[in-house]
Design a protein around this motif. Structure first.
Motif, PDB file in Angstrom:
ATOM      1  N   THR A   1       0.852  -1.190   0.000  1.00 25.91           N
ATOM      2  CA  THR A   1       0.000   0.000   0.000  1.00 25.91           C
ATOM      3  C   THR A   1       0.888   1.240   0.000  1.00 25.91           C
ATOM      4  OG1 THR A   1      -0.117   0.202   2.406  1.00 25.91           O
ATOM      5  CG2 THR A   1      -1.773  -1.187   1.364  1.00 25.91           C
ATOM      6  N   THR A   2       0.347   2.310  -0.501  1.00 23.33           N
ATOM      7  CA  THR A   2       1.076   3.575  -0.402  1.00 23.33           C
ATOM      8  C   THR A   2       1.176   4.020   1.050  1.00 23.33           C
ATOM      9  OG1 THR A   2      -1.022   4.704  -0.834  1.00 23.33           O
ATOM     10  CG2 THR A   2       0.440   4.361  -2.708  1.00 23.33           C
ATOM     11  N   GLY A   3       0.159   3.648   1.859  1.00 22.22           N
ATOM     12  CA  GLY A   3       0.221   3.989   3.283  1.00 22.22           C
ATOM     13  C   GLY A   3       1.422   3.373   3.964  1.00 22.22           C
ATOM     14  N   GLY A   4       1.756   2.135   3.606  1.00 25.81           N
ATOM     15  CA  GLY A   4       2.926   1.499   4.192  1.00 25.81           C
ATOM     16  C   GLY A   4       4.210   2.218   3.834  1.00 25.81           C
ATOM     17  N   LEU A   5       4.321   2.657   2.587  1.00 27.50           N
ATOM     18  CA  LEU A   5       5.517   3.374   2.168  1.00 27.50           C
ATOM     19  C   LEU A   5       5.608   4.740   2.842  1.00 27.50           C
ATOM     20  CD1 LEU A   5       5.383   2.458  -1.612  1.00 27.50           C
ATOM     21  CD2 LEU A   5       7.052   1.638   0.044  1.00 27.50           C
ATOM     22  N   ILE A   6       4.451   5.404   3.024  1.00 29.67           N
ATOM     23  CA  ILE A   6       4.460   6.695   3.713  1.00 29.67           C
ATOM     24  C   ILE A   6       4.848   6.512   5.173  1.00 29.67           C
ATOM     25  CG2 ILE A   6       3.024   8.640   4.426  1.00 29.67           C
ATOM     26  CD1 ILE A   6       1.355   8.110   1.901  1.00 29.67           C
ATOM     27  N   ALA A   7       4.270   5.487   5.798  1.00 25.40           N
ATOM     28  CA  ALA A   7       4.621   5.205   7.199  1.00 25.40           C
ATOM     29  C   ALA A   7       6.115   4.930   7.331  1.00 25.40           C
ATOM     30  CB  ALA A   7       3.805   4.022   7.709  1.00 25.40           C
ATOM     31  N   TYR A   8       6.656   4.187   6.387  1.00 26.48           N
ATOM     32  CA  TYR A   8       8.098   3.911   6.390  1.00 26.48           C
ATOM     33  C   TYR A   8       8.893   5.209   6.315  1.00 26.48           C
ATOM     34  CZ  TYR A   8      12.593   2.228   4.552  1.00 26.48           C
ATOM     35  OH  TYR A   8      13.927   1.985   4.340  1.00 26.48           O
ATOM     36  N   GLY A   9       8.423   6.147   5.467  1.00 30.78           N
ATOM     37  CA  GLY A   9       9.128   7.420   5.337  1.00 30.78           C
ATOM     38  C   GLY A   9       8.998   8.305   6.554  1.00 30.78           C
ATOM     39  N   LEU A  10       7.927   8.151   7.349  1.00 33.00           N
ATOM     40  CA  LEU A  10       7.701   8.990   8.520  1.00 33.00           C
ATOM     41  C   LEU A  10       8.329   8.427   9.790  1.00 33.00           C
ATOM     42  CD1 LEU A  10       3.967  10.068   7.980  1.00 33.00           C
ATOM     43  CD2 LEU A  10       6.009  11.474   7.669  1.00 33.00           C
ATOM     44  N   LEU A  11       8.819   7.197   9.721  1.00 35.77           N
ATOM     45  CA  LEU A  11       9.466   6.636  10.901  1.00 35.77           C
ATOM     46  C   LEU A  11      10.720   7.440  11.251  1.00 35.77           C
ATOM     47  CD1 LEU A  11       9.270   2.793  10.168  1.00 35.77           C
ATOM     48  CD2 LEU A  11       8.027   4.027  11.956  1.00 35.77           C
ATOM     49  N   PRO A  12      11.048   7.551  12.538  1.00 34.57           N
ATOM     50  CA  PRO A  12      12.320   8.183  12.902  1.00 34.57           C
ATOM     51  C   PRO A  12      13.489   7.474  12.201  1.00 34.57           C
ATOM     52  CG  PRO A  12      10.948   7.845  14.835  1.00 34.57           C
ATOM     53  CD  PRO A  12      10.267   7.133  13.716  1.00 34.57           C
ATOM     54  N   PRO A  13      14.507   8.217  11.813  1.00 34.72           N
ATOM     55  CA  PRO A  13      15.599   7.616  11.033  1.00 34.72           C
ATOM     56  C   PRO A  13      16.204   6.379  11.673  1.00 34.72           C
ATOM     57  CG  PRO A  13      15.799   9.998  11.062  1.00 34.72           C
ATOM     58  CD  PRO A  13      14.695   9.658  12.000  1.00 34.72           C
ATOM     59  N   GLU A  14      16.363   6.414  12.994  1.00 38.35           N
ATOM     60  CA  GLU A  14      16.990   5.252  13.632  1.00 38.35           C
ATOM     61  C   GLU A  14      16.096   4.022  13.571  1.00 38.35           C
ATOM     62  OE1 GLU A  14      14.963   7.863  16.718  1.00 38.35           O
ATOM     63  OE2 GLU A  14      16.294   8.117  14.987  1.00 38.35           O
ATOM     64  N   ASP A  15      14.771   4.214  13.602  1.00 40.14           N
ATOM     65  CA  ASP A  15      13.846   3.081  13.486  1.00 40.14           C
ATOM     66  C   ASP A  15      13.727   2.624  12.042  1.00 40.14           C
ATOM     67  OD1 ASP A  15      12.601   2.755  16.281  1.00 40.14           O
ATOM     68  OD2 ASP A  15      12.406   4.907  15.922  1.00 40.14           O
ATOM     69  N   ARG A  16      13.765   3.572  11.116  1.00 40.03           N
ATOM     70  CA  ARG A  16      13.649   3.217   9.699  1.00 40.03           C
ATOM     71  C   ARG A  16      14.819   2.351   9.269  1.00 40.03           C
ATOM     72  NH1 ARG A  16      14.352   8.083   6.310  1.00 40.03           N
ATOM     73  NH2 ARG A  16      12.754   8.883   7.731  1.00 40.03           N
ATOM     74  N   ALA A  17      15.979   2.567   9.844  1.00 37.47           N
ATOM     75  CA  ALA A  17      17.161   1.786   9.465  1.00 37.47           C
ATOM     76  C   ALA A  17      16.985   0.303   9.770  1.00 37.47           C
ATOM     77  CB  ALA A  17      18.388   2.332  10.195  1.00 37.47           C
ATOM     78  N   GLY A  18      16.137  -0.036  10.751  1.00 37.48           N
ATOM     79  CA  GLY A  18      15.932  -1.438  11.109  1.00 37.48           C
ATOM     80  C   GLY A  18      14.769  -2.093  10.413  1.00 37.48           C
ATOM     81  N   VAL A  19      14.101  -1.343   9.501  1.00 38.13           N
ATOM     82  CA  VAL A  19      12.933  -1.892   8.805  1.00 38.13           C
ATOM     83  C   VAL A  19      13.286  -2.118   7.344  1.00 38.13           C
ATOM     84  CG1 VAL A  19      10.552  -1.455   8.100  1.00 38.13           C
ATOM     85  CG2 VAL A  19      11.326  -0.730  10.355  1.00 38.13           C
TER      86      VAL A  19
END
Length: 915
Positions: free
Chosen positions: A639-657
């Protein structure tokens, strides 16, 4: 394929269970304007085709029958004929593969010819409603059909012209051997389009002789009987013109016209004669004054049955006669309107008014102004209609006809007389103070219609006023001025977007421009969403989804799975939903998936002969909707929502996803939700009748689809490589966005993707809007809004009290409430940015907050709430299920979302996502 519900005359349906020859696939693809369709579009047509066997000599349809469908010839020959007074005239002969019957479908008129089986026929019939839907989906087909009809008409015209020339040559040869008296009589008959003995005796006088006429009738070479009984007409117009030329040589043009005028007088004196025949004679004689008088007296009667003919008479009349006679102008306008040519009817009145004004005469009279007002109203021009009614008043009409609105301000018909209490109060007051008949300017004042501003416009003004106030008022404690401005503009974006004042992407760009121009946020921060890899991942996955859809891979997979399944409704529902679950991994546009797959469910229901909106049809369609639309959150790219959520995660959390870790974390939740929803669905929506799927239908669909095309193989290979690249990100460390860019480049090189598909599949306006949303994370941090929102949610933190269960319940409820008010939207993910600190106090990781928001926001408790639900509903032409049928599933799904989230808490604790 469906069995016929109303077969053509003398047609019989095929034997039950008989498998059609697979050559039918080639016959379908060889149909001239279907050969342009893709294999997937052809396969979609198969379940709608009704097969008939027609014995030799039987009629498929008759001239005058309504157009009920398009016919495709699988085998055999069809003779197309038209009725003549003395029998039938063959028009053309068609053999397989060919089609016929489309002309009546395009025009809506009755059949203009008959179709008779010259040999035993096997036909397919595409019903009218499916043909109409096909033209709507494939606009180019209308052009191709028109071209095919033009080609066919050209061939028939050439053949008929050749035949007419041959007949005319025979007639001239027969004329040459006649005695002089018969030749002279025949020449005088040529002035008539139609004639009988009485007309000839009256017109020809002493030159009339009955014996030569009876001899000419017996010859049956020159003219033939026509309706009504006792009347005749020449067989061929070229031969009649030949005789007219001979008559002019004999007696001169003046005497020929004298014959015509005398014949017209004779026709007009007879009550049983057609006045149109007299008009033809007067037009040929060039006697325009008399033609105009006849049109004034009898033109309305002729126009009722033949407005085209009357318009032709009027257009050929001298302009000085036409535009100076109000009755002729009115007749011209009425003839045009009867043909649906409303603009030309209006132009007739306007031209007459221009010409009369140029001669300093009064404008159109009251009756003509009222007629013109009706025409303007029919084309939707209420202002011009009202102006004409006012001019009608000036010309002597009823002043009360100016009431254009009811007391409540709603417009009513301008040409219907107003009732008591239904008059425009303002118009009445204007007439009381400034009488309309004294000056033209006063009448113009009455044209002013006061419109109440809409509620939506008033709300928009209030929102903008609040934004302006928030922009200049002192900020609350702890919030910088920049934070107030950002918060105010985001609130305006939400409110104005809900009101649909402007498109969302335009509102977002205006908001970014306001931040940058006023110095609230630097340009690089305000547009940071467009420079991140997430935005490129969104763009490329849209392009990949468009390529998969174009290749036909999705439809082929569904057909193959259903073909191999047992004849069981529950298994079909689970398979359709499961197929959607799988395709969500590589096609990130849920609306695109739903629009592609839901018609397949309707096709299956049609082949099973499930009635529209039956429980069986609803079960298949809703299963497809759940699998292809609602299970996307299982994948990062689903979903586009999943990609947006991924982009809104804090950088340190996004690195682990990454793609794999997302699937691993979401799998139990989505499986629980899928199992609960499908168990409810297959229990609640059970078919009422037979569950057997005709094997011949699937066999024919497979043959039409053919082997895997190069585009499909390319799509399979690229999708497989893409998923492997996503799954192995932990080893190579390449961001998924750049893997997707490489996949798009390969799809372009291999063929499944081209410029047209890319432009159609990539929603640029949506990408612009999402780029603005993706910028919010950095914008909020820059102005300190994220910290301030976290502090304001301190009360919620106290309510959570460190409990992960209460935390996720609060997040889910807030997301559901926002979805009720604003519908599922990326805006809800901004709530996650503010809730992440609160969730941290309960030991809940940011990913869990975002995932919960995505699931709980994506509901459809009312039909207009969710665009995916609307896509599923309208993709089947509103035939699969009703809103009332879907409502129990909607409320059950909302409960299942909460159950699935809470049931996943132990698993998330085990993964370390909850402390």
């Amino acid at each position: 394929m469906r069995s016929p519900t109303a077969p053509p005359p003398a047609a019989t349906p095929p034997a039950a269970g008989a498998t059609p020859a697979l050559s039918a696939a080639e016959a379908l693809a060889a149909t001239p304007f279907f050969c342009e369709l893709s294999p997937v579009d052809l396969a979609r047509l198969v379940p709608d085709l009704e097969e008939f066997h027609v014995p030799s000599g039987a009629a498929v349809f008759r001239e005058g029958d309504p157009g009920d469908g398009l016919y495709l010839i699988r085998s055999g020959t069809v003779a197309v004929t038209v009725a003549e007074a003395d029998g039938t005239q063959a028009v053309t002969t068609l053999e397989a593969p060919a089609h016929f019957g489309e002309g009546a479908l395009l025009t809506g008129a009755p059949r203009s010819s008959s179709a008779v089986a010259a040999t035993p026929l096997t036909l397919w019939k595409l019903p009218w409603d499916r043909f109409d839907a096909l033209l709507h989906d494939q606009p180019r087909l209308a052009v191709q059909i028109a071209a095919e009809l033009s080609r066919r008409l050209s061939e028939v015209t050439h053949r008929l012209t050749t035949s007419q020339q041959d007949v005319a040559a025979v007639a001239r040869a027969a004329y040459g051997v006649l005695d002089p008296s018969s030749q002279a009589l025949l020449r005088r008959l040529s002035i008539f389009a139609r004639f009988d003995i009485t007309l000839l005796r009256t017109t020809l006088g002493e030159t009339w002789s009955e014996v030569p006429f009876e001899h000419l009738v017996e010859e049956a070479v020159f003219f033939r009987p026509v309706e009504p009984a006792g009347w005749f007409a020449f067989l061929q117009e070229p031969f009649r013109q030949f005789l007219l030329r001979q008559l002019r040589v004999e007696v001169g043009e003046r005497n020929v016209n004298a014959f015509r005028r005398r014949a017209a007088d004779a026709l007009l004196a007879r009550p049983d004669a057609d006045p149109a025949d007299a008009m033809d004679l007067l037009q040929s004689a060039g006697d325009w004054p008399r033609l105009v008088r006849v049109l004034e007296e009898r033109g309305a009667t002729v126009a009722e049955r033949d407005p085209v003919r009357v318009e032709a008479y009027l257009r050929s009349s001298p302009e000085r006669l036409l535009w100076s006679q109000p009755a002729l102008v009115r007749l011209l306008a009425e003839s045009c309107a009867a043909q649906g040519k409303l603009e030309q009817a209006i132009e007739a009145y306007r031209e007459a008014e221009r010409r009369t004004r140029s001669h300093r005469r009064a404008p159109l009279a009251a009756d003509d102004q009222r007629a013109l007002a009706k025409l303007y109203e029919r084309v939707g021009d209420q202002e011009s209609s009202l102006a004409c009614l006012h001019r009608a008043m000036e010309a002597g009409g009823d002043p009360d006809e100016t009431a254009a609105c009811d007391d409540d301000g709603q417009p009513r018909s301008l040409t219907e007389p107003p009732t008591d209490g239904k008059r425009n109060g303002r118009a009445i007051r204007l007439r009381a103070r400034l009488p309309w008949w004294r000056t033209y300017g006063t009448a113009n004042l009455a044209l002013v219609r006061w419109r109440r501003p809409s509620i939506r416009a008033l709300v928009a003004v209030v929102i903008l006023a609040l934004v302006a106030a928030g922009w200049f008022l002192p900020p609350p404690p702890g919030l910088p001025v920049g934070g107030v401005r950002v918060l105010a503009t985001v609130a305006a974006l939400i409110g104005l977007g809900f009101l649909e004042i402007l498109p969302d992407h335009l509102l977002g760009l205006i908001m970014v421009a306001a931040w940058v121009v006023t110095g609230t946020v630097p340009a690089e921060v305000a547009t940071s969403g467009f420079s991140g890899s997430t935005w490129f991942l969104l763009l490329t996955t849209m392009a990949i989804g468009a390529a998969v859809a174009r290749s036909g891979l999705l439809y082929r997979g569904a057909v193959e799975l259903v073909r191999r399944l047992p004849a069981n409704h529950q298994i079909r529902c689970l398979t359709l939903a499961g197929l959607g679950l799988l395709f969500s991994a590589g096609m990130p546009s849920p609306p695109g998936r739903v629009m592609l797959a839901t018609p397949l469910a309707q096709d299956i229901a049609d082949t099973l002969r499930y009635p529209p909106r039956s429980q069986g049809t609803a079960g298949l369609a809703l299963s497809t909707y759940i699998g292809f639309g609602m299970m996307g959150p299982l994948f990062l790219t689903g979903t586009t929502g999943g990609l947006i959520a991924y982009g809104l995660l804090p950088p340190e959390d996004r690195a682990g996803v990454n793609w794999i870790s997302w699937v691993v974390a979401a799998l139990p939740t989505c499986l629980i939700l899928f199992a609960l929803t499908m168990a409810f669905l297959v229990t609640r929506y059970r078919p009422e009748g037979n569950e057997d799927l005709p094997a011949e239908t699937l066999a024919l669909q497979r043959r039409v689809l053919g082997r895997l095309s190069r585009d499909e193989w390319s799509a399979v290979a690229v999708l497989a490589g893409l998923l492997v690249g996503f799954a192995t990100q932990a080893f190579h460390g390449i961001d998924p966005a750049w893997i997707a860019v490489a996949a798009v480049a390969l799809l372009f090189l291999l063929g499944p993707l081209d410029n047209a598909t890319f432009e159609q599949g990539v929603n640029v306006s949506f990408l612009l809007y999402l780029g603005v949303i993706l910028s919010f994370g950095r914008v909020f941090a820059h102005v300190g809004l994220d910290r301030w929102l976290s502090e304001q949610l301190g009360g919620v933190t106290g309510l959570v009290g460190g409990s992960a269960v209460r935390c996720l319940v609060v997040v889910a409820v807030l997301a559901a409430l926002v979805g009720l008010a604003l519908r599922p939207s990326p805006i809800v993910l901004l709530l996650g940015v503010a809730l992440i600190p609160m969730a941290a106090s309960a030991g809940v990781e940011p990913w869990v907050v975002m995932f919960t928001l995505i699931l709980a926001n994506n509901l459809w408790l009312y039909p207009q709430q969710n665009v995916l639900y609307q896509a599923a509903y309208y993709a089947t032409g509103e035939r699969a299920f009703s809103h009332q049928q879907a409502r129990p599933l909607a409320f059950a799904y909302a409960g299942f979302v909460l159950v699935a989230i809470l049931a996943s808490i132990p698993y998330w604790r085990w993964l370390g996502l909850i402390g």
